[in-house]
Design an enzyme around this catalytic site. Structure first.
Site, PDB file in Angstrom:
ATOM      1  N   CYS A 145      12.288  49.818  -7.540  1.00  0.00           N
ATOM      2  CA  CYS A 145      12.249  48.597  -8.357  1.00  0.00           C
ATOM      3  C   CYS A 145      13.683  48.214  -8.746  1.00  0.00           C
ATOM      4  CB  CYS A 145      11.416  48.831  -9.608  1.00  0.00           C
ATOM      5  SG  CYS A 145      11.534  47.473 -10.786  1.00  0.00           S
TER       6      CYS A 145
ATOM      7  N   CYS B 108       6.082  47.480  -8.303  1.00  0.00           N
ATOM      8  CA  CYS B 108       6.810  48.506  -9.046  1.00  0.00           C
ATOM      9  C   CYS B 108       5.775  49.419  -9.701  1.00  0.00           C
ATOM     10  CB  CYS B 108       7.692  47.856 -10.114  1.00  0.00           C
ATOM     11  SG  CYS B 108       8.198  49.007 -11.404  1.00  0.00           S
TER      12      CYS B 108
ATOM     13  N   LYS C  83      10.373   3.495   3.335  1.00  0.00           N
ATOM     14  CA  LYS C  83      10.198   4.903   2.969  1.00  0.00           C
ATOM     15  C   LYS C  83      10.983   5.273   1.712  1.00  0.00           C
ATOM     16  CE  LYS C  83       9.919   7.683   6.563  1.00  0.00           C
ATOM     17  NZ  LYS C  83       9.092   8.624   7.285  1.00  0.00           N
TER      18      LYS C  83
ATOM     19  N   LYS D  51       2.221   4.580   1.549  1.00  0.00           N
ATOM     20  CA  LYS D  51       2.261   5.104   2.914  1.00  0.00           C
ATOM     21  C   LYS D  51       1.897   6.583   2.849  1.00  0.00           C
ATOM     22  CE  LYS D  51       5.049   5.445   7.074  1.00  0.00           C
ATOM     23  NZ  LYS D  51       4.619   6.798   7.376  1.00  0.00           N
TER      24      LYS D  51
ATOM     25  N   CYS E 219       8.512  49.534 -17.147  1.00  0.00           N
ATOM     26  CA  CYS E 219       9.531  48.723 -16.461  1.00  0.00           C
ATOM     27  C   CYS E 219       9.833  47.513 -17.347  1.00  0.00           C
ATOM     28  CB  CYS E 219       9.007  48.261 -15.104  1.00  0.00           C
ATOM     29  SG  CYS E 219      10.034  46.991 -14.339  1.00  0.00           S
TER      30      CYS E 219
ATOM     31  N   TYR F  35      -7.583   2.044   5.945  1.00  0.00           N
ATOM     32  CA  TYR F  35      -6.714   0.907   5.639  1.00  0.00           C
ATOM     33  C   TYR F  35      -6.698  -0.236   6.634  1.00  0.00           C
ATOM     34  CZ  TYR F  35      -3.615   4.337   7.959  1.00  0.00           C
ATOM     35  OH  TYR F  35      -3.085   5.277   8.779  1.00  0.00           O
TER      36      TYR F  35
ATOM     37  N   ASP G 298       1.189  10.336   3.878  1.00  0.00           N
ATOM     38  CA  ASP G 298       1.801  11.246   4.834  1.00  0.00           C
ATOM     39  C   ASP G 298       0.710  12.169   5.347  1.00  0.00           C
ATOM     40  OD1 ASP G 298       3.646  12.467   6.349  1.00  0.00           O
ATOM     41  OD2 ASP G 298       4.647  13.525   4.712  1.00  0.00           O
TER      42      ASP G 298
ATOM     43  N   CYS H 105      13.988  48.735 -12.832  1.00  0.00           N
ATOM     44  CA  CYS H 105      13.901  50.016 -13.525  1.00  0.00           C
ATOM     45  C   CYS H 105      14.125  51.211 -12.601  1.00  0.00           C
ATOM     46  CB  CYS H 105      12.551  50.146 -14.225  1.00  0.00           C
ATOM     47  SG  CYS H 105      11.190  50.394 -13.083  1.00  0.00           S
TER      48      CYS H 105
ATOM     49  N   GLU I 137       0.844  -1.196   0.000  1.00  0.00           N
ATOM     50  CA  GLU I 137       0.000   0.000   0.000  1.00  0.00           C
ATOM     51  C   GLU I 137       0.879   1.246   0.000  1.00  0.00           C
ATOM     52  OE1 GLU I 137      -2.470  -0.085   3.485  1.00  0.00           O
ATOM     53  OE2 GLU I 137      -3.334  -2.032   2.967  1.00  0.00           O
TER      54      GLU I 137
HETATM   55  S1  IVH Z   1      -1.264   0.579   8.801  1.00  0.00           S
HETATM   56  C1  IVH Z   1       0.734  -0.467  12.405  1.00  0.00           C
HETATM   57  N1  IVH Z   1      -1.218   1.563   6.447  1.00  0.00           N
HETATM   58  O1  IVH Z   1       1.986   5.497   9.011  1.00  0.00           O
HETATM   59  C2  IVH Z   1      -0.222  -0.813  11.362  1.00  0.00           C
HETATM   60  N2  IVH Z   1      -0.474   2.930   8.225  1.00  0.00           N
HETATM   61  O2  IVH Z   1       3.472   4.748  12.079  1.00  0.00           O
HETATM   62  C3  IVH Z   1      -1.308   0.115  11.305  1.00  0.00           C
HETATM   63  N3  IVH Z   1       0.226   5.148   7.511  1.00  0.00           N
HETATM   64  O3  IVH Z   1       0.666   6.452  12.006  1.00  0.00           O
HETATM   65  C4  IVH Z   1      -1.071   1.217  10.364  1.00  0.00           C
HETATM   66  N4  IVH Z   1      -0.190   4.889   5.389  1.00  0.00           N
HETATM   67  O4  IVH Z   1      -0.685   6.981  10.090  1.00  0.00           O
HETATM   68  C5  IVH Z   1      -0.951   1.788   7.733  1.00  0.00           C
HETATM   69  N5  IVH Z   1      -1.256   2.299   4.261  1.00  0.00           N
HETATM   70  C6  IVH Z   1      -1.010   2.519   5.545  1.00  0.00           C
HETATM   71  C7  IVH Z   1      -0.503   3.743   6.012  1.00  0.00           C
HETATM   72  C8  IVH Z   1      -0.248   3.913   7.359  1.00  0.00           C
HETATM   73  C9  IVH Z   1       0.245   5.712   6.301  1.00  0.00           C
HETATM   74  C10 IVH Z   1       0.679   5.856   8.696  1.00  0.00           C
HETATM   75  C11 IVH Z   1      -0.102   5.719   9.918  1.00  0.00           C
HETATM   76  C12 IVH Z   1       0.909   5.542  11.015  1.00  0.00           C
HETATM   77  C13 IVH Z   1       2.194   5.825  10.337  1.00  0.00           C
HETATM   78  C14 IVH Z   1       3.356   4.981  10.779  1.00  0.00           C
END
Ligand code: IVH
Length: 682
Positions: free
Chosen positions: A425, A441, A331, A132, A447, A243, A134, A428, A130
């Site tokens: 400016c 300006c 990451k 991740k 200008c 998720y 942010d 000019c 999946e």
């Molecule tokens: S699963 C520990 N899936 O990453 C398993 N977390 O600590 C439960 N996060 O705070 C989390 N995308 O906010 C999971 N596809 C994803 C995620 C995800 C982002 C975040 C989550 C967590 C942080 C890592």
């Protein structure tokens, strides 16, 4: 070492420390961190940035890793998240919101997989991959299918009640779809995020209102979610992906893949980019694929999450230190770097706005070399207090232009002078006037910088669409005094163009032909091409449709302009000023005398798409994105860049991205190019 007073203290290389020094530093870090925790959580008035705080915590983690004996049960590194603040109600989670073990190293992924395989004995291992996200992790509880409560992660065990804010998010259903398997009580985990285009827009508005912009989309989402008043949150660009199921009183599927399907069946939005995998190679490919697609997504991701699919296997793997052993975050290379501010220059744009720009020692930020970053305006530059010689942290979000997030404080280091906008400016030498947050300006088109910008804008694709007239040509034309206003463009002879550097007979002839060829234009495009302050494409079209012809528009007064719905007083004022200016009127007259034909708008245009909102995904055969958007707008509809509750149609072209999944999840009608043409009546 005092991290209360000097949180920015430079750290020594860990290898250069002996155990005693490491112990001393760890103790000082713990004391400093709990002091800053107190300021943040109890006093609600932090003295250091989140980034500085993270730096201290990370250093402590590194020390504890290098010297495991230093780890204590009460170390701040042993907490799952942050302690919740007192003002919002505290909520105990149905099940702990664990965190993910994270790595940047391929090698760790291999170890993770080895361990999982070990536990699985001879069974083959299915994995789910999946993105991740942010964003901000939340727990959402449904009772008999109705939204009951939602909370932040907090310390993993106890979070804060943010139900009032969550309820404003359109992608979060308030009731689940009927289903045979609907548990009486269901707790799910998901991620709140802010789409990037919404983030840019929101920050722009904040800066214009004199508020502090958010540092990044995650901070924006988190900041909004912790508001007490949901009216501050309603209508803000926020969305959610779900998720995990945290708890349910009833049976849930026994694999993650099926759980995700179940979530979707209940109407809970899941990530569109999830995939299954069985081996390291699959994982590597997925990581590379998402790293590449990262910039074209409408939301921030900072890696991938690898999860064991089989829930029985998950149970037998268990957890360690608040991290489940059944998941790993891999990451991406961070898009945050530090570098040096070598200079701060002031640029002048086509509307005369002066923009301070920091020239940076070039640095690679997640694969892109960054050598300059805008400081937006004087108050922004001062708020961040960036000066020549400072070390700064540069971040890049999606394909958003790089930003200086903050300067890195170096106590005791002598600094340059505070940045100040010039009184004149820089191009000019004319006087500078102030309008809100902006310095402008006062010389208008005399200008050279404004004129060059104006020419470039006039020639741009959405305006007059003059090929071969780019930045370099515009610059030379102005420098050599060949063009003093837009009308002069049409007086240029081939011989004039041949005198430009880099232009031979052939290229000069091409440019000449392109300029002369741009002799017919519809009123809305022409108004946009003039580059009137605050008159973008939408406003230009509204003006054009309301008045039909340039003559009618030039005879209109300010009140008539203000009467057009959707045009505010400020914009009407800017347009009226421009049209009333004798210099501008002279140029318009000269343009027409040079043979430019400005076509009236077709009268009483039909608006069959009024109120309809389109989103495009993938490439269309017969239209560019801009053309498709224009066609929709011409028929009264609108086009946006991401799927939302307001979207009526997703037009799907070749190689559509993730929007298609979004649309399907949200029940938005997907149509192909042929159906789109039918709607256009073509
Ligand atoms: S699963 C520990 N899936 O990453 C398993 N977390 O600590 C439960 N996060 O705070 C989390 N995308 O906010 C999971 N596809 C994803 C995620 C995800 C982002 C975040 C989550 C967590 C942080 C890592």
């Amino acid at each position: 070492m005092d991290f209360k007073k000097n949180p920015g203290t430079q750290f020594k290389d860990i290898d250069d420390l002996d155990q005693g020094e490491a112990a001393e530093e760890a103790a000082a870090l713990r004391e400093g961190i709990s002091y800053h925790d107190h300021l943040y959580y109890v006093k609600d008035s932090p003295k250091i940035s989140d980034a500085q705080y993270d730096r201290l915590l990370k250093r402590l983690e590194e020390l504890e890793d290098a010297y495991p004996k230093l780890k204590t049960d009460d170390s701040p590194t042993q907490r799952v998240g942050a302690e919740p603040v007192s003002k919002l109600e505290k909520v105990e989670h149905r099940a702990p919101l664990l965190s993910l073990q994270a790595t940047l190293e391929n090698e760790d992924v291999k170890h993770f997989l080895d361990r999982v395989r070990d536990k699985a004995d001879s069974r083959s291992v299915q994995l789910m991959l999946e993105p991740k996200f942010d964003g901000l992790s939340v727990e959402v509880i449904y009772h008999d299918g109705k939204f009951e409560q939602g909370s932040t992660r907090g310390n993993g065990r106890v979070g804060e009640d943010i139900s009032h804010n969550l309820k404003t998010i359109r992608t979060l259903p308030l009731s689940l779809k009927e289903s045979d398997h609907l548990p009486g009580s269901l707790a799910v985990r998901g991620e709140i995020y802010m789409p990037l285009d919404g983030f840019t827009e929101l920050n722009k508005k904040r800066v214009e209102r004199g508020q502090e912009p958010f540092a990044n989309p995650r901070n924006a989402a988190a900041g909004l979610m912790r508001q007490y008043e949901s009216r501050n949150v309603a209508g803000k660009p926020l969305a959610i992906f779900f998720y995990e199921i945290l708890s349910a009183d009833g049976d849930i599927p026994d694999s993650h893949r099926r759980v995700l399907e179940q979530l979707r069946d209940w109407g809970l939005r899941t990530a569109p980019l999830n995939e299954t995998a069985t081996n390291l190679e699959d994982i590597g490919k997925y990581h590379a694929k998402l790293a590449e697609r990262r910039d074209s997504l409408d939301y921030e991701i900072d890696g991938i999450v690898i999860k064991v699919d089989d829930y029985q296997l998950r149970d037998s793997l268990g957890a360690r230190d608040r991290n489940p052993r059944w998941a790993l975050a891999w990451k991406f290379e961070p898009r945050e770097e530090t570098t040096l501010v070598e200079d701060i220059v002031v640029q002048v744009g086509r509307t005369g706005i002066l923009t301070p720009v920091a020239l940076l020692q070039p640095v690679d930020v997640g694969g892109v070399t960054v050598s300059r970053a805008t400081l937006h305006n004087e108050s922004e530059a001062r708020r961040k207090d960036i000066r020549i010689g400072d070390r700064v942290k540069v971040i890049r979000a999606g394909d958003v232009i790089p930003e200086i997030a903050e300067r890195i404080k170096r106590p005791g280091k002598k600094r340059g002078d505070r940045f100040q906008m010039p009184g004149k400016c820089p191009v000019c030498g004319a006087g500078v006037t102030r309008e809100g947050a902006y310095h402008i300006c006062s010389a208008g088109l005399s200008c050279p910088a404004q004129l060059r910008g104006r020419i470039q804008h006039y020639a741009s694709r959405e305006a007059m669409d003059i090929d071969h007239l780019g930045e370099d040509a515009a610059d030379q034309l102005v420098q050599r005094g060949l063009v003093e206003n837009l009308a002069d463009l049409y007086q240029l002879k081939e011989s004039d163009l041949e005198s430009l550097e880099g232009y031979a007979e052939k290229s000069a002839a091409k440019l000449h032909e392109a300029i002369q060829g741009a002799s017919r234009v519809r009123l809305d495009r022409f108004l946009y091409a003039l580059g009137i302050a605050r008159v973008g494409r939408r406003v230009a079209r509204q003006l054009a449709e309301a008045f039909g012809s340039l003559k009618a528009l030039m005879n209109a007064d300010r009140e008539q302009l203000e009467d057009i719905s959707g045009i505010g007083a400020e914009i009407a004022g800017a347009a009226a000023d421009f049209l009333a200016d004798p210099g501008n009127r002279r140029i318009l007259q000269r343009l027409r005398r040079a043979g430019l034909q400005i076509e009236d708008m077709p009268a009483h245009r039909k608006q069959p798409l009024k109120g309809k909102t389109f989103v495009f995904s993938g490439a269309l055969d017969g239209f560019t994105r801009d053309e498709a958007r224009e066609r929709v707008e011409a028929l009264g509809g609108s086009a946006t860049s991401s799927i939302s509750g307001e979207t009526d149609y997703l037009v799907v072209g070749d190689n559509p991205g993730s929007k298609r999944d979004d649309a399907e999840e949200q029940g938005v009608e997907c149509i192909d190019e042929e159906e789109f043409r039918k709607l256009l009546g073509a």
